[in-house]
Design a protein around this motif. Sequence first.
Motif, PDB file in Angstrom:
ATOM      1  N   HIS A  89       0.817  -1.208   0.000  1.00  0.00           N
ATOM      2  CA  HIS A  89       0.000   0.000   0.000  1.00  0.00           C
ATOM      3  C   HIS A  89       0.848   1.254   0.000  1.00  0.00           C
ATOM      4  O   HIS A  89       0.407   2.305  -0.494  1.00  0.00           O
ATOM      5  CB  HIS A  89      -0.922  -0.024   1.228  1.00  0.00           C
ATOM      6  N   SER A  90       2.082   1.186   0.534  1.00  0.00           N
ATOM      7  CA  SER A  90       2.935   2.369   0.592  1.00  0.00           C
ATOM      8  C   SER A  90       3.350   2.836  -0.797  1.00  0.00           C
ATOM      9  O   SER A  90       3.556   4.026  -1.020  1.00  0.00           O
ATOM     10  CB  SER A  90       4.179   2.075   1.435  1.00  0.00           C
ATOM     11  N   SER A  91       3.458   1.890  -1.729  1.00  0.00           N
ATOM     12  CA  SER A  91       3.842   2.246  -3.096  1.00  0.00           C
ATOM     13  C   SER A  91       2.718   2.017  -4.097  1.00  0.00           C
ATOM     14  O   SER A  91       2.917   2.208  -5.304  1.00  0.00           O
ATOM     15  CB  SER A  91       5.067   1.430  -3.523  1.00  0.00           C
ATOM     16  N   ASP A  92       1.544   1.607  -3.605  1.00  0.00           N
ATOM     17  CA  ASP A  92       0.396   1.326  -4.472  1.00  0.00           C
ATOM     18  C   ASP A  92       0.755   0.286  -5.523  1.00  0.00           C
ATOM     19  O   ASP A  92       0.379   0.392  -6.685  1.00  0.00           O
ATOM     20  CB  ASP A  92      -0.101   2.608  -5.136  1.00  0.00           C
ATOM     21  N   ARG A  93       1.468  -0.743  -5.089  1.00  0.00           N
ATOM     22  CA  ARG A  93       1.981  -1.758  -6.022  1.00  0.00           C
ATOM     23  C   ARG A  93       1.351  -3.110  -5.744  1.00  0.00           C
ATOM     24  O   ARG A  93       1.330  -3.574  -4.608  1.00  0.00           O
ATOM     25  CB  ARG A  93       3.491  -1.866  -5.888  1.00  0.00           C
ATOM     26  N   LEU A  94       0.807  -3.733  -6.779  1.00  0.00           N
ATOM     27  CA  LEU A  94       0.318  -5.094  -6.670  1.00  0.00           C
ATOM     28  C   LEU A  94       1.512  -6.036  -6.728  1.00  0.00           C
ATOM     29  O   LEU A  94       2.227  -6.084  -7.734  1.00  0.00           O
ATOM     30  CB  LEU A  94      -0.656  -5.408  -7.809  1.00  0.00           C
ATOM     31  N   MET A  95       1.729  -6.792  -5.665  1.00  0.00           N
ATOM     32  CA  MET A  95       2.864  -7.705  -5.620  1.00  0.00           C
ATOM     33  C   MET A  95       2.565  -9.002  -6.371  1.00  0.00           C
ATOM     34  O   MET A  95       3.411  -9.490  -7.123  1.00  0.00           O
ATOM     35  CB  MET A  95       3.219  -8.026  -4.159  1.00  0.00           C
ATOM     36  N   HIS A  96       1.383  -9.552  -6.164  1.00  0.00           N
ATOM     37  CA  HIS A  96       0.980 -10.748  -6.903  1.00  0.00           C
ATOM     38  C   HIS A  96      -0.509 -11.006  -6.715  1.00  0.00           C
ATOM     39  O   HIS A  96      -1.142 -10.456  -5.811  1.00  0.00           O
ATOM     40  CB  HIS A  96       1.792 -11.983  -6.487  1.00  0.00           C
ATOM     41  N   GLU A  97      -1.036 -11.857  -7.573  1.00  0.00           N
ATOM     42  CA  GLU A  97      -2.414 -12.334  -7.501  1.00  0.00           C
ATOM     43  C   GLU A  97      -2.379 -13.847  -7.631  1.00  0.00           C
ATOM     44  O   GLU A  97      -1.724 -14.389  -8.532  1.00  0.00           O
ATOM     45  CB  GLU A  97      -3.264 -11.732  -8.624  1.00  0.00           C
ATOM     46  N   LEU A  98      -3.058 -14.551  -6.714  1.00  0.00           N
ATOM     47  CA  LEU A  98      -3.046 -16.006  -6.704  1.00  0.00           C
ATOM     48  C   LEU A  98      -4.449 -16.554  -6.929  1.00  0.00           C
ATOM     49  O   LEU A  98      -5.429 -16.014  -6.411  1.00  0.00           O
ATOM     50  CB  LEU A  98      -2.508 -16.531  -5.365  1.00  0.00           C
ATOM     51  N   HIS A  99      -4.511 -17.634  -7.701  1.00  0.00           N
ATOM     52  CA  HIS A  99      -5.779 -18.305  -7.990  1.00  0.00           C
ATOM     53  C   HIS A  99      -5.734 -19.758  -7.526  1.00  0.00           C
ATOM     54  O   HIS A  99      -6.502 -20.590  -8.024  1.00  0.00           O
ATOM     55  CB  HIS A  99      -6.080 -18.263  -9.487  1.00  0.00           C
ATOM     56  N   CYS A 100      -4.858 -20.075  -6.576  1.00  0.00           N
ATOM     57  CA  CYS A 100      -4.649 -21.457  -6.166  1.00  0.00           C
ATOM     58  C   CYS A 100      -5.491 -21.872  -4.968  1.00  0.00           C
ATOM     59  O   CYS A 100      -5.415 -23.020  -4.525  1.00  0.00           O
ATOM     60  CB  CYS A 100      -3.170 -21.689  -5.853  1.00  0.00           C
ATOM     61  N   PHE A 101      -6.303 -20.958  -4.430  1.00  0.00           N
ATOM     62  CA  PHE A 101      -7.115 -21.270  -3.258  1.00  0.00           C
ATOM     63  C   PHE A 101      -8.544 -21.579  -3.676  1.00  0.00           C
ATOM     64  O   PHE A 101      -9.121 -20.862  -4.495  1.00  0.00           O
ATOM     65  CB  PHE A 101      -7.115 -20.098  -2.275  1.00  0.00           C
ATOM     66  N   ALA A 102      -9.100 -22.640  -3.095  1.00  0.00           N
ATOM     67  CA  ALA A 102     -10.487 -22.987  -3.414  1.00  0.00           C
ATOM     68  C   ALA A 102     -11.433 -21.912  -2.897  1.00  0.00           C
ATOM     69  O   ALA A 102     -12.162 -21.287  -3.670  1.00  0.00           O
ATOM     70  CB  ALA A 102     -10.837 -24.353  -2.807  1.00  0.00           C
ATOM     71  N   ARG A 103     -11.399 -21.685  -1.596  1.00  0.00           N
ATOM     72  CA  ARG A 103     -12.298 -20.686  -0.986  1.00  0.00           C
ATOM     73  C   ARG A 103     -11.507 -19.918   0.071  1.00  0.00           C
ATOM     74  O   ARG A 103     -11.528 -20.272   1.250  1.00  0.00           O
ATOM     75  CB  ARG A 103     -13.515 -21.362  -0.361  1.00  0.00           C
ATOM     76  N   PRO A 104     -10.794 -18.856  -0.320  1.00  0.00           N
ATOM     77  CA  PRO A 104     -10.038 -18.060   0.657  1.00  0.00           C
ATOM     78  C   PRO A 104     -10.978 -17.255   1.546  1.00  0.00           C
ATOM     79  O   PRO A 104     -11.556 -16.268   1.115  1.00  0.00           O
ATOM     80  CB  PRO A 104      -9.182 -17.156  -0.231  1.00  0.00           C
ATOM     81  N   MET A 105     -11.106 -17.672   2.793  1.00  0.00           N
ATOM     82  CA  MET A 105     -12.125 -17.111   3.677  1.00  0.00           C
ATOM     83  C   MET A 105     -11.571 -16.105   4.677  1.00  0.00           C
ATOM     84  O   MET A 105     -12.323 -15.293   5.224  1.00  0.00           O
ATOM     85  CB  MET A 105     -12.826 -18.254   4.425  1.00  0.00           C
ATOM     86  N   ASP A 106     -10.282 -16.157   4.958  1.00  0.00           N
ATOM     87  CA  ASP A 106      -9.693 -15.254   5.939  1.00  0.00           C
ATOM     88  C   ASP A 106      -8.203 -15.178   5.659  1.00  0.00           C
ATOM     89  O   ASP A 106      -7.630 -16.035   4.974  1.00  0.00           O
ATOM     90  CB  ASP A 106      -9.957 -15.764   7.358  1.00  0.00           C
ATOM     91  N   ALA A 107      -7.558 -14.142   6.197  1.00  0.00           N
ATOM     92  CA  ALA A 107      -6.118 -13.979   6.001  1.00  0.00           C
ATOM     93  C   ALA A 107      -5.562 -13.102   7.109  1.00  0.00           C
ATOM     94  O   ALA A 107      -6.304 -12.411   7.819  1.00  0.00           O
ATOM     95  CB  ALA A 107      -5.816 -13.363   4.634  1.00  0.00           C
ATOM     96  N   ALA A 108      -4.252 -13.140   7.255  1.00  0.00           N
ATOM     97  CA  ALA A 108      -3.532 -12.250   8.167  1.00  0.00           C
ATOM     98  C   ALA A 108      -2.166 -11.994   7.559  1.00  0.00           C
ATOM     99  O   ALA A 108      -1.549 -12.909   7.002  1.00  0.00           O
ATOM    100  CB  ALA A 108      -3.404 -12.867   9.549  1.00  0.00           C
ATOM    101  N   VAL A 109      -1.692 -10.751   7.648  1.00  0.00           N
ATOM    102  CA  VAL A 109      -0.430 -10.382   7.011  1.00  0.00           C
ATOM    103  C   VAL A 109       0.468  -9.704   8.037  1.00  0.00           C
ATOM    104  O   VAL A 109       0.012  -8.950   8.898  1.00  0.00           O
ATOM    105  CB  VAL A 109      -0.665  -9.477   5.772  1.00  0.00           C
ATOM    106  N   SER A 110       1.770  -9.983   7.938  1.00  0.00           N
ATOM    107  CA  SER A 110       2.751  -9.467   8.885  1.00  0.00           C
ATOM    108  C   SER A 110       3.393  -8.197   8.363  1.00  0.00           C
ATOM    109  O   SER A 110       3.178  -7.782   7.212  1.00  0.00           O
ATOM    110  CB  SER A 110       3.837 -10.522   9.132  1.00  0.00           C
ATOM    111  N   ASP A 111       4.231  -7.583   9.190  1.00  0.00           N
ATOM    112  CA  ASP A 111       4.954  -6.372   8.785  1.00  0.00           C
ATOM    113  C   ASP A 111       6.015  -6.658   7.735  1.00  0.00           C
ATOM    114  O   ASP A 111       6.552  -5.730   7.123  1.00  0.00           O
ATOM    115  CB  ASP A 111       5.615  -5.720  10.006  1.00  0.00           C
ATOM    116  N   THR A 112       6.348  -7.928   7.509  1.00  0.00           N
ATOM    117  CA  THR A 112       7.352  -8.303   6.509  1.00  0.00           C
ATOM    118  C   THR A 112       6.738  -8.599   5.144  1.00  0.00           C
ATOM    119  O   THR A 112       7.462  -8.809   4.177  1.00  0.00           O
ATOM    120  CB  THR A 112       8.119  -9.542   6.978  1.00  0.00           C
TER     121      THR A 112
END
Length: 338
Positions: A89-112
């Motif tokens: 979000h700091s650079s408004d850059r899409l890092m990647h998009e993944l389509h390998c999950f059947a039903r992605p229902m929740d997520a959590a992301v770290s400072d790294t």
Amino acid sequence: MGFVSKLLGLLGRPTTTMPKSATPPSSSTRRACNANLREDWLTLKQPEFFGQAHRSPNKRWIVGCNDSDGAGRGGYREGGHGRVVLVDHSSDRLMHELHCFARPMDAAVSDTGNYIVQDGGFGSALQGDVVAIDPGGRERYRRHYSANVFNIGLSKCGRYAAVQTANAPSDDGNLLEVLDLERCGQVFSVQPATGWADEYSFEVDSEGRLTALKVEHKGLGRFTYSASGDFKDAQVFQAAQLERGDYGTKLMVARDLLKADPTPDNAGKALNAADAALADGAKDMPHWGAIAHRVRGESYEVLGQLPEALQAFELALSLNPKVGVQKRAAGLRKKLGP
């Protein structure tokens, strides 16, 4: 200098001019953001995306999850993968998009930028996968559960994940686990002493090793597990439930307290909890009101206040004749006499 400016100068009112830097840019030069965040939702213009947003503690990273097959079908289904995106979000850059999950229902992301995704899978079976992904979109670790995953949490450093499962008829049901995503294994796996928590936080030492897991229950507080999974705050948690829990929680904990150790001190705690439960609204619910008066009666019995105990039992029976104190009430009537 014009006449108006001279006049303002004589009156002591300085004139002001807008510096060039303050001139608002034109719409043609203003840079439009690709990623837009509104509350808990992420929208991307390229590629077109809309989904639930999960932000890192430092607010730099956003993981977006869309449980849809691309044709408008979300939730339970037998096919059609969902989408997950990672945005800097700091650079408004899409890092990647993944389509390998059947039903992605929740997520959590770290400072790294490392993150985890809860994948509900296809079909109706009780199951769930927790998958760790690095900022480059590569899978780091995967744990499959033969139970629905209730919720997840991730440490700020991205090394440790907390996973709590729902009840299920398998060994994976009703678990609280901490996973070491760097070593690809469990730190501990226990039956949760506090039930389903709302949030998780991790304490680590100077070398990044886990020292404690804290579970948060909204309205009650935070409570600590050791790095080996031992629950350290049993008495603190019990006191919080008795003092700040909803009326149902207060009454259930008070009953357990009297059953496990019916001392005068515990009877006083249970009596206070029952009175508070009635004030919180149990008095308006016959089922809970009866339980509250039963707890009061049992507490008074332990305290040796038998007339008060009988009165409480009779109130309980008036609300619910099957509350389970008929014999105790009859015994007190016989003991106290006419």
